[in-house]
Design a protein around this motif. Structure first.
Motif: not given
Lengths: 112, 116
Positions: A90, A103, B39, B43-45, B89
């Protein structure tokens, strides 16, 4: 408009190859980061750059080399890829004196 | 060195119920930030909520609130009226406020499942 973009999003390559992941932010932020998320989903900082100056250089193999050509870009070059390098990488950025990191979408690197 | 510990690898909750995710941290610094990130499978934060250490008042963002206990170095996340979309998550994270370029230090994460 994407704030932090990474290319490619997926990368499959063989052991021993050299590859690069690119990151760009269009937010005018001062600091950029590379984080690694391993197969157990653990996220760890690898590098940070502030105004193109390397600030954090965690204990990562020197096969990993970040390069910041300007404030908006932070690329990650990996030499001699190993199986253990398989992970999601990332990129993130932050403005100085601001709390939030933005991000990118992550790059899933698979080394076969 | 600072550390962040999430002791619950997995949690589950039913829709409309409330769940609390735990986080403890260790630091000798007095000025820092604490965060909860989500998440999802994409998978993007996603930043859920933040807390500045100098603020005594607990942060709240809609259905999400924290219980920040500075002396105990505890920072739990409460999700009220849980929704299916909350399944993800969740990472607790720490960042020093002292220097430019400081990075997030993450816990190992808690996987939250939400059932209907």
């Amino acid at each position: 408009d994407t704030a932090v973009s990474q290319t490619p999003k997926y990368l499959v390559t063989q052991m021993g190859n050299d590859k690069s992941i690119k990151c760009e932010q269009n937010l005018g932020h001062d600091t950029m980061y590379w984080y690694k998320q391993d197969s157990k989903k653990f996220l760890k900082i690898m590098f940070s750059y502030n105004n193109k100056e390397l600030i954090i250089n965690e204990t990562v193999p020197n096969r990993f080399s970040p390069k910041s050509p300007d404030k908006a870009h932070l690329n990650l070059h990996i030499n001699s890829l190993e199986l253990g390098d398989s992970a999601v990488y990332f990129c993130a950025s932050r403005r100085d004196y601001s709390y939030e990191q933005y991000f990118g979408p992550g790059t899933r690197l698979t080394v076969t | 060195a600072q550390t962040v510990t999430q002791s619950q690898p997995e949690m589950s909750v039913q829709e409309a119920e409330t769940v609390t995710l735990s986080c403890t941290y260790d630091t000798s610094e007095s000025d820092y930030y604490l965060f909860w990130y989500k998440q999802p499978p994409s998978r993007q934060m996603i930043l859920v909520i933040r807390q500045e250490a100098y603020k005594q008042q607990n942060a709240t963002e809609n259905r999400f609130s924290v219980n920040f206990q500075k002396a105990a170095k505890s920072f739990s996340l409460k999700i009220s009226d849980s929704q299916l979309g909350d399944a993800a998550m969740y990472f607790c994270a720490y960042r020093s406020a002292n220097q430019a370029g400081t990075a997030l230090i993450f816990g190992k994460g808690t996987t939250l499942s939400v059932s209907s």
